[in-house]
Design an enzyme around this catalytic site. Sequence first.
Site, mmCIF file in Angstrom:
data_model
loop_
_atom_site.group_PDB
_atom_site.id
_atom_site.type_symbol
_atom_site.label_atom_id
_atom_site.label_comp_id
_atom_site.label_asym_id
_atom_site.label_seq_id
_atom_site.Cartn_x
_atom_site.Cartn_y
_atom_site.Cartn_z
ATOM 1 N N CYS A 212 0.943 -1.013 -0.035
ATOM 2 C CA CYS A 212 0.156 -0.062 -0.088
ATOM 3 C C CYS A 212 0.661 1.287 0.010
ATOM 4 C CB CYS A 212 -0.819 -0.188 1.077
ATOM 5 S SG CYS A 212 -0.313 -0.082 2.744
ATOM 6 N N HIS B 213 -2.576 1.120 6.837
ATOM 7 C CA HIS B 213 -2.919 1.102 5.171
ATOM 8 C C HIS B 213 -3.024 2.487 4.853
ATOM 9 C CE1 HIS B 213 -4.186 -0.869 1.860
ATOM 10 N NE2 HIS B 213 -5.313 -0.164 1.834
ATOM 11 N N HIS C 85 -5.710 1.736 -4.490
ATOM 12 C CA HIS C 85 -4.808 1.380 -3.611
ATOM 13 C C HIS C 85 -4.409 -0.402 -3.946
ATOM 14 C CE1 HIS C 85 -8.144 -0.796 -0.698
ATOM 15 N NE2 HIS C 85 -8.386 -0.857 -1.921
#
Length: 396
Positions: A308, A356, A368
């Site tokens: 991420c 994240h 993402h």
Amino acid sequence: MASHRKPRSRSRITGGLRTTPAVGITTAALTSVALLSQTAQAAPAQPSSKPRLEEVQQKVDTLYRQAEVATQKYNGAKERTDSKKQQVDKLLDDVAQHTDEMNTARQKLGRYAAEQYRSGGVSDTATMFLADDPEDYFSQRQLMSRLTDEQKKSVDDYQAQARETAKKRTEAQSSLEDLTESQTELRSTKETVQTKLSDARKLLAELTAKEKARLAAIQKAKEEAARKKAAELAAQQKAAEAKRKAAEEAAQKEQESSGSSGSGSSGSGSSSSDASYATKAAQALAFAKSQEGKPYVWGATGPDSYDCSGLTQAAWKSAGISLPRTTWDQVEIGKTVPLSDIQPGDLVFFYDDISHVGLYMGDGMMVHAPKPGAVVREESIYYDGTSSIHSVVRPA
């Protein structure tokens, strides 16, 4: 044998019943109890699949989250390890260089000693030249007065190189110890990530085809709810933007009617800054979108796969903005903005542990790298619920 028959005899007498009917009734009663017991046990078995499935999903989600936390730790440890390795390599090069210079200086002292020997034996001066520590020998013998300026300079050069070499060796040793510590941390976090992902895969592998299909249906419903929430945010933002424009137009008309133009350029600086950010954000988003379909791989920074924070780092790098490697560092840069003011290009961070991050696209959507087994994709920022959103950061 008699001792075994006595309890049965008492059992038959109890209640004044004959042996044969008593056995029949007892058998029937036991059969009924057994059937009732089986029914009681079997009854909850039907709906138990749902809790088990939800429990598996929760465990898998938790393991993925824990893996992401460990991944960020791994990314940080790798960054520190790479930095330490570069530092150690440079220090070792410095040590080698200073050692060569020290040896050169010592060879020069050796030539002076050889000249002394050829001219009349080994004098105190020559002995000083050949000593491991000429300065120490000099302090004991006070021979400096006998040296020429050139010889004295050679001694000074040797002593300076010796001190610098010792210093660099000490620094290199310390850096090597730090490097070893970073490498140990790197191995440990790598093992943690691999263990968490392995546990998640095992849980999913134990599901039946029906359970997997049902799990997919649950996930689909969750995604649909997230898309609806994103659409709500998009509608709210559009309404707010329309209201803002209407207010600006009204203010402009009022200004024109009053004949005043002094404040007309007051917002030009802000508008210019917004336009600059929008341009850079568009570049970052164009890069991120071009990576869609590439797999999530923990610790990856491209170009074939990403985690991420690796994706957001690479996306903004394409726009000329340098971001740190981990989510924990990325959240600290730029400016934090409320969710209601979110703009394309902003970084959206998730969970209390900030494990994240995604790149906001607009209309409640982001691009993402979600998790192991998934690919870079577009998804609602509410993919894991409203409460999962930690913060929004504008990086430039």
